[in-house]
Design an enzyme around this catalytic site. Structure first.
Site, short mmCIF file in Angstrom:
data_model
loop_
_atom_site.label_atom_id
_atom_site.label_comp_id
_atom_site.label_asym_id
_atom_site.label_seq_id
_atom_site.Cartn_x
_atom_site.Cartn_y
_atom_site.Cartn_z
N GLY A 77 -12.70 8.94 2.61
CA GLY A 77 -13.40 7.68 2.35
C GLY A 77 -13.71 6.95 3.65
O GLY A 77 -13.38 7.43 4.75
N PHE A 78 -14.30 5.80 3.50
CA PHE A 78 -14.75 5.04 4.65
C PHE A 78 -13.59 4.68 5.60
O PHE A 78 -13.60 5.07 6.78
CB PHE A 78 -15.47 3.78 4.11
CG PHE A 78 -15.61 2.66 5.07
CD1 PHE A 78 -16.26 2.86 6.29
CD2 PHE A 78 -15.12 1.41 4.76
CE1 PHE A 78 -16.40 1.82 7.18
CE2 PHE A 78 -15.27 0.36 5.65
CZ PHE A 78 -15.91 0.56 6.87
N ILE A 79 -12.57 4.02 5.11
CA ILE A 79 -11.50 3.57 6.01
C ILE A 79 -10.58 4.73 6.39
O ILE A 79 -10.26 4.93 7.57
CB ILE A 79 -10.70 2.41 5.38
CG1 ILE A 79 -11.65 1.23 5.08
CG2 ILE A 79 -9.57 1.95 6.32
CD1 ILE A 79 -11.02 0.07 4.35
N GLY A 91 -15.17 9.40 -1.84
CA GLY A 91 -15.11 9.90 -0.46
C GLY A 91 -16.16 10.98 -0.26
O GLY A 91 -16.66 11.55 -1.23
N THR A 137 -6.74 4.61 -12.08
CA THR A 137 -6.65 5.28 -10.78
C THR A 137 -5.68 4.55 -9.86
O THR A 137 -4.85 5.16 -9.19
CB THR A 137 -8.04 5.29 -10.09
OG1 THR A 137 -8.96 5.83 -10.99
CG2 THR A 137 -8.02 6.10 -8.81
N ALA A 183 -2.20 0.72 0.91
CA ALA A 183 -3.37 -0.14 1.11
C ALA A 183 -3.52 -1.09 -0.07
O ALA A 183 -3.66 -0.68 -1.21
CB ALA A 183 -4.62 0.72 1.23
N TYR A 205 -9.26 -5.34 -10.39
CA TYR A 205 -8.99 -4.69 -9.12
C TYR A 205 -7.80 -5.36 -8.42
O TYR A 205 -6.81 -4.70 -8.06
CB TYR A 205 -10.25 -4.73 -8.25
CG TYR A 205 -10.07 -4.12 -6.89
CD1 TYR A 205 -9.57 -2.84 -6.73
CD2 TYR A 205 -10.42 -4.84 -5.75
CE1 TYR A 205 -9.41 -2.28 -5.48
CE2 TYR A 205 -10.27 -4.29 -4.48
CZ TYR A 205 -9.76 -3.02 -4.36
OH TYR A 205 -9.60 -2.48 -3.11
N LYS A 207 -3.99 -3.85 -7.80
CA LYS A 207 -3.39 -3.75 -6.46
C LYS A 207 -2.11 -4.59 -6.36
O LYS A 207 -1.19 -4.25 -5.61
CB LYS A 207 -4.41 -4.19 -5.41
CG LYS A 207 -5.48 -3.15 -5.14
CD LYS A 207 -4.86 -1.92 -4.46
CE LYS A 207 -5.88 -0.88 -4.11
NZ LYS A 207 -5.28 0.23 -3.37
#
Ligand code: UDP
Length: 334
Positions: free
Chosen positions: A13-15, A39, A98, A120, A152, A156
């Site tokens: 993925g991006f990060i 990703g 997920t 994260a 979301y 988290k």
């Protein structure tokens, strides 16, 4: 000290892919596990032949694969998650499942082999908080469960609770970091992220779409700076059991951002305003300001982001449209 063995979930993925780059550059070993749902292989293609890099295409809920990978890892950096406000609003079931089941699987595998885990999390957990800047000890104020945006942040928050519970109850070495708006090359606008969307719109000569009145602010941190912060946290024994904000504290309004993108891309795209309900559907709630208090991470590992907004926007611009293409456009007859 021997080379550390890092396992990066969501590392395509991006990060995660930028963290993999930084680890390989430092001489560490990085194994990426990613199911390539959001990703992309192109984010890590340049690493595939590196002797200290390995890519495994798998779901993090695959217990057999995760057990094997954890057994040969010192540190797990857990990024794999459903991210992006647009994706979350569109598919809340996938987001919740997920994020919660994935983290549970990672913690269980880590516990068997006593891996250090960096989880994260996100500034989204601060929700509608209005005490600026947001610091790690603040109360967290989410909106109601009828509004899927908050799924979301809530998922988290559960991840954070679970990770910290493993730390307290089982003495597992867990560190939580909350990423604020992180931007840079490889980020995609598909799931709503504002910087790649604005840059692409500007480069294509399409309207730059500011949601709401554009007075809402964000602080944008370069992904390469954020990667450095996470690697420092991973190397800091004092980080265990803590929660750390990672971001930039320079605030910019979305209107200012749109204007800056227009200037730096040399675009004549109009800046248009679109209502939140048009952009995200009825009942969407945005937050007006989001600024991190960075004193905790600074005190622990001496980290501060160094790249300015202009530097970030230029890097994203050059990634989206490499120089020869830009010259072609600039020299094209009008
Ligand atoms: N935004 C916007 N236009 C877009 C995408 C996003 O004006 O095309 C706004 C969005 O409503 C929010 C800010 O830009 O106020 C940052 O959005 P993003 O999705 O990047 O991150 P968020 O901070 O919402 O997690």
């Amino acid at each position: 000290m021997r080379t550390s063995r890092f396992l990066i979930t969501g590392g395509a993925g991006f990060i995660g892919s930028h963290v993999a780059d930084a680890l390989i550059a430092r001489g560490d070993r990085a194994v990426v596990v990613d199911n390539l749902s959001t990703g992309r292989l192109s984010n890590i293609r340049h690493l595939l032949n590196h002797p200290r890099f390995q890519f495994v295409r798998a779901n993090i809920t695959d217990e057999i694969v995760m057990d094997r990978l954890a057994s040969t890892s010192d540190v797990i950096l857990h990024f794999a998650a459903a991210v992006g406000v647009q994706l979350i609003v569109r598919d809340p079931v996938h987001t919740i499942e997920t994020n919660i089941m994935g983290t549970e699987a990672i913690l269980k595998a880590a516990l068997r082999y006593r891996c250090r885990v960096l989880l994260a999390s996100t500034s989204e957990v601060y929700g509608k908080g209005v005490k600026i800047p947001f610091s790690e000890e603040d109360d967290l104020l989410l909106g109601g469960t009828q509004k899927s945006r908050w799924a979301y942040g809530a998922s988290k928050m559960i991840d954070e609770f679970l990770g910290l519970a493993y730390q307290r109850q089982y003495d597992l070495d867990v560190v939580v970091f909350r990423l604020f708006n992180t931007v840079g090359p490889r980020q995609r606008g598909r799931y709503g992220m504002v910087v790649p969307r604005f840059i692409r719109q500007a480069l294509a000569g399409e309207p730059i779409t500011v949601y709401g009145d554009g007075s809402q602010t964000r602080c944008f941190c370069d992904v390469r700076d954020a990667a450095e912060a996470l690697i420092r946290l991973a190397a800091s024994p004092g980080a265990t059991g803590g929660v750390y904000n990672v971001g930039n504290d320079q605030e910019v309004s979305i209107n200012q951002l749109a204007r800056r993108v227009r200037v730096l891309t040399g675009s004549s795209s109009p800046i248009v305003h679109i209502s939140y309900s048009e952009a995200y559907g009825k009942g969407f709630e945005d937050m007006q300001r989001r600024v991190p208090d960075l004193s905790r991470i600074q005190a622990l590992v001496g980290w501060r982001s160094t790249r300015t907004l202009d530097e970030i926007l230029i890097a994203v611009r050059d990634h989206e449209q490499p120089l020869p293409d830009r010259l072609k456009v600039e020299s094209a007859p009008s």
